[in-house]
Motif scaffolding. Structure first.
Motif, PDB file in Angstrom:
ATOM      1  N   GLY A  14       0.809  -1.222   0.000  1.00 59.31           N
ATOM      2  CA  GLY A  14       0.000   0.000   0.000  1.00 59.31           C
ATOM      3  C   GLY A  14       0.838   1.266   0.000  1.00 59.31           C
ATOM      4  N   PHE A  15       1.901   1.278   0.784  1.00 61.59           N
ATOM      5  CA  PHE A  15       2.781   2.439   0.859  1.00 61.59           C
ATOM      6  C   PHE A  15       3.387   2.726  -0.506  1.00 61.59           C
ATOM      7  CE2 PHE A  15       6.541   4.857   1.769  1.00 61.59           C
ATOM      8  CZ  PHE A  15       6.358   5.482   2.985  1.00 61.59           C
ATOM      9  N   GLU A  16       3.904   1.689  -1.143  1.00 62.78           N
ATOM     10  CA  GLU A  16       4.537   1.851  -2.442  1.00 62.78           C
ATOM     11  C   GLU A  16       3.525   2.304  -3.493  1.00 62.78           C
ATOM     12  OE1 GLU A  16       5.003  -0.655  -0.353  1.00 62.78           O
ATOM     13  OE2 GLU A  16       7.163  -0.774  -0.022  1.00 62.78           O
ATOM     14  N   ARG A  17       2.315   1.764  -3.421  1.00 60.85           N
ATOM     15  CA  ARG A  17       1.271   2.179  -4.368  1.00 60.85           C
ATOM     16  C   ARG A  17       0.924   3.651  -4.172  1.00 60.85           C
ATOM     17  NH1 ARG A  17      -2.801  -3.004  -4.307  1.00 60.85           N
ATOM     18  NH2 ARG A  17      -1.347  -4.431  -5.300  1.00 60.85           N
ATOM     19  N   LEU A  18       0.875   4.073  -2.932  1.00 70.76           N
ATOM     20  CA  LEU A  18       0.590   5.472  -2.638  1.00 70.76           C
ATOM     21  C   LEU A  18       1.663   6.367  -3.257  1.00 70.76           C
ATOM     22  CD1 LEU A  18      -1.126   7.536  -0.995  1.00 70.76           C
ATOM     23  CD2 LEU A  18       0.467   7.137   0.884  1.00 70.76           C
ATOM     24  N   PHE A  19       2.927   5.981  -3.087  1.00 75.93           N
ATOM     25  CA  PHE A  19       3.998   6.792  -3.634  1.00 75.93           C
ATOM     26  C   PHE A  19       3.996   6.769  -5.159  1.00 75.93           C
ATOM     27  CE2 PHE A  19       8.337   7.906  -4.864  1.00 75.93           C
ATOM     28  CZ  PHE A  19       8.382   9.157  -4.277  1.00 75.93           C
ATOM     29  N   SER A  20       3.572   5.670  -5.753  1.00 71.99           N
ATOM     30  CA  SER A  20       3.523   5.630  -7.215  1.00 71.99           C
ATOM     31  C   SER A  20       2.538   6.673  -7.754  1.00 71.99           C
ATOM     32  CB  SER A  20       3.183   4.232  -7.729  1.00 71.99           C
ATOM     33  OG  SER A  20       1.853   3.897  -7.403  1.00 71.99           O
ATOM     34  N   VAL A  21       1.489   6.972  -7.003  1.00 70.40           N
ATOM     35  CA  VAL A  21       0.569   8.040  -7.396  1.00 70.40           C
ATOM     36  C   VAL A  21       1.288   9.382  -7.297  1.00 70.40           C
ATOM     37  CG1 VAL A  21      -1.587   9.247  -6.835  1.00 70.40           C
ATOM     38  CG2 VAL A  21      -1.479   6.743  -6.717  1.00 70.40           C
ATOM     39  N   TYR A  22       2.076   9.564  -6.253  1.00 65.63           N
ATOM     40  CA  TYR A  22       2.848  10.797  -6.080  1.00 65.63           C
ATOM     41  C   TYR A  22       3.770  11.014  -7.284  1.00 65.63           C
ATOM     42  CZ  TYR A  22       6.224  14.111  -4.158  1.00 65.63           C
ATOM     43  OH  TYR A  22       7.029  15.208  -3.954  1.00 65.63           O
ATOM     44  N   GLU A  23       4.409   9.950  -7.747  1.00 64.88           N
ATOM     45  CA  GLU A  23       5.361  10.051  -8.848  1.00 64.88           C
ATOM     46  C   GLU A  23       4.713  10.330 -10.204  1.00 64.88           C
ATOM     47  OE1 GLU A  23       7.684   6.413  -8.298  1.00 64.88           O
ATOM     48  OE2 GLU A  23       9.384   7.734  -7.878  1.00 64.88           O
ATOM     49  N   LEU A  24       3.404  10.229 -10.284  1.00 57.47           N
ATOM     50  CA  LEU A  24       2.718  10.496 -11.551  1.00 57.47           C
ATOM     51  C   LEU A  24       2.847  11.949 -11.993  1.00 57.47           C
ATOM     52  CD1 LEU A  24      -0.609   8.488 -11.154  1.00 57.47           C
ATOM     53  CD2 LEU A  24       1.358   7.936 -12.608  1.00 57.47           C
ATOM     54  N   THR A  26       1.082  14.751 -11.247  1.00 57.44           N
ATOM     55  CA  THR A  26      -0.202  15.241 -11.740  1.00 57.44           C
ATOM     56  C   THR A  26      -0.243  16.755 -11.847  1.00 57.44           C
ATOM     57  OG1 THR A  26      -1.100  15.396  -9.509  1.00 57.44           O
ATOM     58  CG2 THR A  26      -1.392  13.293 -10.672  1.00 57.44           C
ATOM     59  N   GLY A  27       0.697  17.411 -11.183  1.00 58.94           N
ATOM     60  CA  GLY A  27       0.685  18.870 -11.176  1.00 58.94           C
ATOM     61  C   GLY A  27      -0.192  19.433 -10.074  1.00 58.94           C
ATOM     62  N   SER A  28      -0.816  18.568  -9.334  1.00 55.38           N
ATOM     63  CA  SER A  28      -1.690  19.000  -8.248  1.00 55.38           C
ATOM     64  C   SER A  28      -0.893  19.097  -6.955  1.00 55.38           C
ATOM     65  CB  SER A  28      -2.849  18.011  -8.072  1.00 55.38           C
ATOM     66  OG  SER A  28      -3.544  18.300  -6.877  1.00 55.38           O
ATOM     67  N   ARG A  29      -0.608  20.325  -6.524  1.00 58.98           N
ATOM     68  CA  ARG A  29       0.115  20.530  -5.261  1.00 58.98           C
ATOM     69  C   ARG A  29      -0.686  19.977  -4.084  1.00 58.98           C
ATOM     70  NH1 ARG A  29       5.444  22.604  -5.444  1.00 58.98           N
ATOM     71  NH2 ARG A  29       5.597  23.896  -7.285  1.00 58.98           N
ATOM     72  N   ALA A  30      -2.012  20.102  -4.174  1.00 57.76           N
ATOM     73  CA  ALA A  30      -2.859  19.604  -3.086  1.00 57.76           C
ATOM     74  C   ALA A  30      -2.750  18.081  -2.975  1.00 57.76           C
ATOM     75  CB  ALA A  30      -4.305  20.022  -3.316  1.00 57.76           C
ATOM     76  N   LEU A  31      -2.741  17.391  -4.097  1.00 57.67           N
ATOM     77  CA  LEU A  31      -2.616  15.933  -4.084  1.00 57.67           C
ATOM     78  C   LEU A  31      -1.238  15.523  -3.575  1.00 57.67           C
ATOM     79  CD1 LEU A  31      -3.721  13.126  -4.688  1.00 57.67           C
ATOM     80  CD2 LEU A  31      -2.891  13.396  -7.054  1.00 57.67           C
ATOM     81  N   PRO A  67       4.560  22.183   1.788  1.00 63.94           N
ATOM     82  CA  PRO A  67       3.913  21.097   2.530  1.00 63.94           C
ATOM     83  C   PRO A  67       4.606  19.743   2.334  1.00 63.94           C
ATOM     84  CG  PRO A  67       2.272  22.414   1.384  1.00 63.94           C
ATOM     85  CD  PRO A  67       3.615  22.862   0.888  1.00 63.94           C
ATOM     86  N   VAL A  68       5.045  19.466   1.122  1.00 63.19           N
ATOM     87  CA  VAL A  68       5.718  18.192   0.855  1.00 63.19           C
ATOM     88  C   VAL A  68       7.038  18.136   1.619  1.00 63.19           C
ATOM     89  CG1 VAL A  68       6.771  16.725  -0.924  1.00 63.19           C
ATOM     90  CG2 VAL A  68       4.604  17.902  -1.387  1.00 63.19           C
ATOM     91  N   LEU A  69       7.792  19.225   1.623  1.00 62.79           N
ATOM     92  CA  LEU A  69       9.052  19.265   2.385  1.00 62.79           C
ATOM     93  C   LEU A  69       8.800  19.107   3.879  1.00 62.79           C
ATOM     94  CD1 LEU A  69      11.026  22.081   0.542  1.00 62.79           C
ATOM     95  CD2 LEU A  69      11.492  19.620   0.531  1.00 62.79           C
ATOM     96  N   THR A  70       7.757  19.728   4.364  1.00 63.43           N
ATOM     97  CA  THR A  70       7.413  19.602   5.787  1.00 63.43           C
ATOM     98  C   THR A  70       7.128  18.152   6.139  1.00 63.43           C
ATOM     99  OG1 THR A  70       6.515  21.839   5.872  1.00 63.43           O
ATOM    100  CG2 THR A  70       5.771  20.318   7.570  1.00 63.43           C
TER     101      THR A  70
END
Length: 182
Positions: A14-24, A26-31, A67-70
């Motif tokens: 699950g963790f890896e799948r979550l990060f794979s979405v991050y790596e997409l 998307t251009g969405s800072r909120a996501l 937020p991502v750095l935090t």
């Protein structure tokens, strides 16, 4: 943990799948921020992390979004609470990522989280040497020399702790730190 967090942890990779979405990208800072926050909360459940999970945290340090750095710096700190994770984080160049954020124009609060992570990851002697070799000492000294005002006390305190941790590692590091005037 919440039911949603528990379900994500129990899901196969699950963790890896979550990060794979991050790596997409998307251009969405909120996501990106939401994913980084979720990763941080998952890491705070403690314990040994896989290499892939630690690598995901380190990669997030390359973001320019506050937020991502935090969240990623806090996740790195939480992961570094485990001694085995500390060594693995060093092999994944986490020290380089932390030093990079310290050199950046990131907000002071983020740099405080980064210094906390650097302090803890430097409990591993190889990481402490790496931090010294990659320029952490002058950055930490710079934070120690911030004005003695309330806003700077947490950063100064963390920088002093990180420097003391680095110095404790070897006399070579002590010699580097001794070159600076406080």
């Amino acid at each position: 943990p919440s039911d949603a967090s528990r379900a994500l942890l129990e899901t196969d990779r699950g963790f890896e799948r979550l990060f794979s979405v991050y790596e997409l990208e998307t251009g969405s800072r909120a996501l990106e921020a939401a994913i980084a926050a979720t990763v941080m909360h998952l890491v705070f459940h403690g314990g040994r992390r896989t290499r892939e999970q630690l690598e995901a945290i380190v990669k997030m340090l390359a973001s320019d979004a506050s937020p991502v750095l935090t969240y990623s710096s806090m996740a790195l700190w939480a992961a570094a609470c485990d001694q085995d994770n500390r060594a693995e984080l060093g092999e994944l160049f986490a020290v380089d990522g932390l030093v990079h954020v310290l050199q950046s124009h990131a907000q002071l609060r983020i740099k405080e989280y980064v210094v906390a992570g650097l302090w803890l990851i430097s409990c591993d002697p190889k990481n402490a040497i790496r931090a010294t070799m990659h320029g952490a000492v002058p950055l930490l000294v710079g934070m120690v020399l911030f004005p003695f005002e309330k806003a700077y006390v947490p950063g100064r305190t963390l920088a002093i702790g990180a420097l003391l941790q680095l110095v404790e590692t070897s006399t070579d590091v002590l010699n580097v730190v001794a070159q600076y005037t406080f």
